[in-house]
Scaffold this active site. Structure first.
Site, PDB file in Angstrom:
ATOM      1  N   ASN A  83       0.832  -1.180   0.000  1.00  0.00           N
ATOM      2  CA  ASN A  83       0.000   0.000   0.000  1.00  0.00           C
ATOM      3  C   ASN A  83       0.883   1.253   0.000  1.00  0.00           C
ATOM      4  O   ASN A  83       2.102   1.168  -0.052  1.00  0.00           O
ATOM      5  CB  ASN A  83      -0.929  -0.048   1.221  1.00  0.00           C
ATOM      6  CG  ASN A  83      -2.243   0.657   0.985  1.00  0.00           C
ATOM      7  OD1 ASN A  83      -2.290   1.703   0.362  1.00  0.00           O
ATOM      8  ND2 ASN A  83      -3.310   0.079   1.510  1.00  0.00           N
ATOM      9  N   HIS A 113      24.132   0.329  11.318  1.00  0.00           N
ATOM     10  CA  HIS A 113      25.328   1.111  11.589  1.00  0.00           C
ATOM     11  C   HIS A 113      26.104   0.412  12.693  1.00  0.00           C
ATOM     12  O   HIS A 113      25.511  -0.096  13.646  1.00  0.00           O
ATOM     13  CB  HIS A 113      24.956   2.545  11.977  1.00  0.00           C
ATOM     14  CG  HIS A 113      24.282   3.265  10.857  1.00  0.00           C
ATOM     15  ND1 HIS A 113      24.962   3.745   9.770  1.00  0.00           N
ATOM     16  CD2 HIS A 113      22.982   3.545  10.624  1.00  0.00           C
ATOM     17  CE1 HIS A 113      24.114   4.305   8.931  1.00  0.00           C
ATOM     18  NE2 HIS A 113      22.896   4.189   9.418  1.00  0.00           N
TER      19      HIS A 113
END
Length: 149
Positions: A83, A113
Site C-alpha cells: 500500500n 550502523h
C-alpha cells in the site's frame, strides 16, 4: 572484494562507493518517476518496475509513493504488493513471498550502523574526503504468514 560484494555478504562496506552510489541514484530516480505516473498509465508503471525490480517475474501491485535503496536486491513473489508509502532499504537481498500484502507506510530496513566506535567513527580518505562504514542484516524474507515482532 568490491564494496558491493561486501555489502551483499553482510560485511562492513563503504556506502559512498561509486558503483553503489550509481545503483542507488538509478533506483531512486526510477522510484521518483514511478511515483509521478498516474495509476491509469499502467504500461509506463510496469516498465519502470521491470527496470527497478529486475529479479521479480510477477510484478507487485505497488501504490505510490514507493522508495528503494537499490531495487535490484528486492524480489517479490506472485500476487504480492504494498500500500501507500512502502520503503525498502534493500542493502542486502530482500525476498517478499507469494500472496504478501504489505500495509501502508511500512519500511523494510536491512542497513545497520556499527555499534563499536572503532567501526562507527567517520574515516578520511587520502584525498581528504570523509566516509563511514555500514553493514546489512542478511536474509530478510517476508512470507504470507509473517508478522512483525
Amino acid at each position: 572484494m568490491t564494496e558491493r560484494e561486501k555489502m551483499l555478504a553482510g560485511e562492513l562496506y563503504d556506502p559512498s562507493d561509486p558503483e553503489l552510489n550509481a545503483l542507488l541514484v538509478k533506483a531512486r530516480k526510477l522510484a521518483r518517476r514511478y511515483n509521478q505516473i498516474d495509476e491509469d498509465e499502467q504500461e509506463k508503471r510496469e516498465a519502470i518496475l521491470h527496470e527497478l525490480l529486475p529479479n521479480t517475474k510477477n510484478l507487485p501491485g505497488l501504490q505510490a509513493p514507493i522508495y528503494f535503496d537499490y531495487g535490484c536486491n528486492t524480489t517479490f513473489g506472485k500476487f504480492s504488493g504494498a500500500n501507500f508509502g512502502f520503503t525498502c532499504l534493500d542493502v542486502c537481498p530482500v525476498y517478499i513471498g507469494d500472496n504478501v500484502m504489505i500495509g501502508p507506510n511500512v519500511t523494510l530496513a536491512t542497513p545497520m550502523h556499527p555499534l563499536l566506535p572503532a567501526e562507527r567513527n567517520v574515516r578520511q580518505r587520502p584525498d581528504g574526503s570523509y566516509y563511514n562504514l555500514e553493514y546489512a542484516r542478511l536474509g530478510l524474507r517476508i512470507t504470507a504468514g509473517w508478522r512483525p515482532m
